[in-house]
Design a protein around this motif. Structure first.
Motif, PDB file in Angstrom:
ATOM      1  N   LEU A 277       0.107  -0.986   0.151  1.00 24.82           N
ATOM      2  CA  LEU A 277       0.473  -0.050  -0.022  1.00 24.82           C
ATOM      3  C   LEU A 277       0.709   0.808  -0.069  1.00 24.82           C
ATOM      4  N   PHE A 278       0.341   2.281  -0.727  1.00 26.08           N
ATOM      5  CA  PHE A 278       1.170   3.641  -0.863  1.00 26.08           C
ATOM      6  C   PHE A 278       0.042   4.728  -0.302  1.00 26.08           C
ATOM      7  N   LEU A 279       0.857   4.897   0.960  1.00 26.00           N
ATOM      8  CA  LEU A 279       0.114   6.227   1.549  1.00 26.00           C
ATOM      9  C   LEU A 279       0.653   7.490   1.456  1.00 26.00           C
ATOM     10  N   ARG A 280       0.114   8.751   1.002  1.00 22.74           N
ATOM     11  CA  ARG A 280       0.467  10.279   1.110  1.00 22.74           C
ATOM     12  C   ARG A 280      -0.639  10.590   2.639  1.00 22.74           C
ATOM     13  N   TYR A 281      -0.236  10.720   3.662  1.00 19.01           N
ATOM     14  CA  TYR A 281      -0.586  11.506   3.972  1.00 19.01           C
ATOM     15  C   TYR A 281      -0.553  13.247   4.330  1.00 19.01           C
ATOM     16  N   ARG A 282      -0.894  14.239   4.353  1.00 20.02           N
ATOM     17  CA  ARG A 282      -0.810  15.212   4.928  1.00 20.02           C
ATOM     18  C   ARG A 282      -0.720  16.288   6.721  1.00 20.02           C
TER      19      ARG A 282
END
Ligand SMILES: NC(=O)c1ccc[n+]([C@@H]2O[C@H](COP(=O)([O-])OP(=O)(O)OC[C@H]3O[C@@H](n4cnc5c(N)ncnc54)[C@H](OP(=O)(O)O)[C@@H]3O)[C@@H](O)[C@H]2O)c1
Length: 245
Positions: free
Chosen positions: A235-240
């Protein structure tokens, strides 16, 4: 070699830099049980896949500079740049061919014969403390541009101001390790986290996790998920990291 035009991270956009420092993103790979090392180190394939490694390059191509701590660089004395096809793309976008390499160290024990020093278009930038400055300059001054930012430790806030003012770094990619990540987090100087969740279980209580310091983070940041995608079992997650009031 062709550009991975269909990679979901090819066309990322980022907010502009927050004034006196670059916009900062972290990129790490982590096992399902939250470890970022296997046997206190990380070898190709032990956590992330080949696709994850390719993703590192896709991400790097968006950034003006890539920064790492001394221990990460000692364990992975590899070039922090991008492959040639990305350089062409960067050039077309008015960027330098490669992101600038930045290393944080007090010991100056760095792999001076590695591609990290021999390959870049411009010499790496070494950030150190005032206490270590002269020692580092005599060891590595011919191979790198050395700056003292902080008395006995590099001060992240000061370092970021320098990178913005002297090198016009708008976007900075932090590639670890956990001790450096902690200091950036404590300074509230991380805007985004890219995390690869690798389908592995490591187990040992002695492994490292993504952010490691001596205390709970003051801001106890609560991140906002802004995108996710799956590739095989990863899984490739992008968080701010939202700005705290
Ligand atoms: N899974 C992943 O995505 C990932 C990513 C990156 C790293 N890693 C792993 O993380 C491990 C290394 O992490 P780590 O937390 O031990 O090390 P690190 O953060 O890479 O490096 C710590 C070192 O950086 C320098 N440093 C950090 N803050 C400093 C400051 N304020 N002033 C001066 N120097 C400073 C010092 O270098 P000197 O000792 O040279 O003075 C310090 O010993 C490695 O095993 C690596 O494989 C995993």
């Amino acid at each position: 070699v062709n550009l991975p035009v269909n990679h979901p991270y090819m066309d990322l956009t980022f907010p502009s830099s927050p004034g006196d420092r670059p916009y900062v993103a972290v990129n790490m790979v982590m096992s399902l049980d939250g470890k970022i090392t296997v046997g206190k180190k990380l070898e190709a394939g032990s956590l992330g896949s080949g696709f994850d490694r390719d993703t590192m390059t896709v991400l790097r191509h968006h950034f003006d500079a890539v920064i790492c701590g001394g221990e990460t660089v000692r364990q992975h004395p590899f070039y922090l740049g991008v492959t040639p096809e990305f350089s062409d793309l960067r050039k077309a976008q008015g960027m330098t061919l490669q992101p600038r390499t930045i290393i944080v160290t007090n010991s100056g024990l760095l792999p001076r014969d590695s591609a990290l020093f021999s390959k870049p278009e411009f010499p790496p930038i070494i950030l150190t403390s005032k206490q270590s400055y002269s020692q580092i300059v005599s060891k590595l001054g011919s191979l790198a541009e050395v700056y003292a930012v902080g008395e006995d430790q590099v001060e992240v806030g000061e370092a970021l101001k320098l990178l913005r003012q002297v090198y016009a770094v708008d976007r900075l990619l932090l590639e670890g390790g956990p001790r450096l990540n902690f200091q950036f987090m404590q300074e509230q100087a991380v805007d985004e986290v890219f995390l690869t969740l690798a389908p592995r279980l490591v187990g040992s209580k002695d492994e490292l996790s993504m952010v490691m310091g001596d205390s709970v983070l003051e801001s106890l940041p609560r991140l906002k998920l802004i995108s996710h995608f799956q590739h095989a079992d990863e899984l490739f997650l992008r968080y701010r990291v939202p700005i705290m009031d």
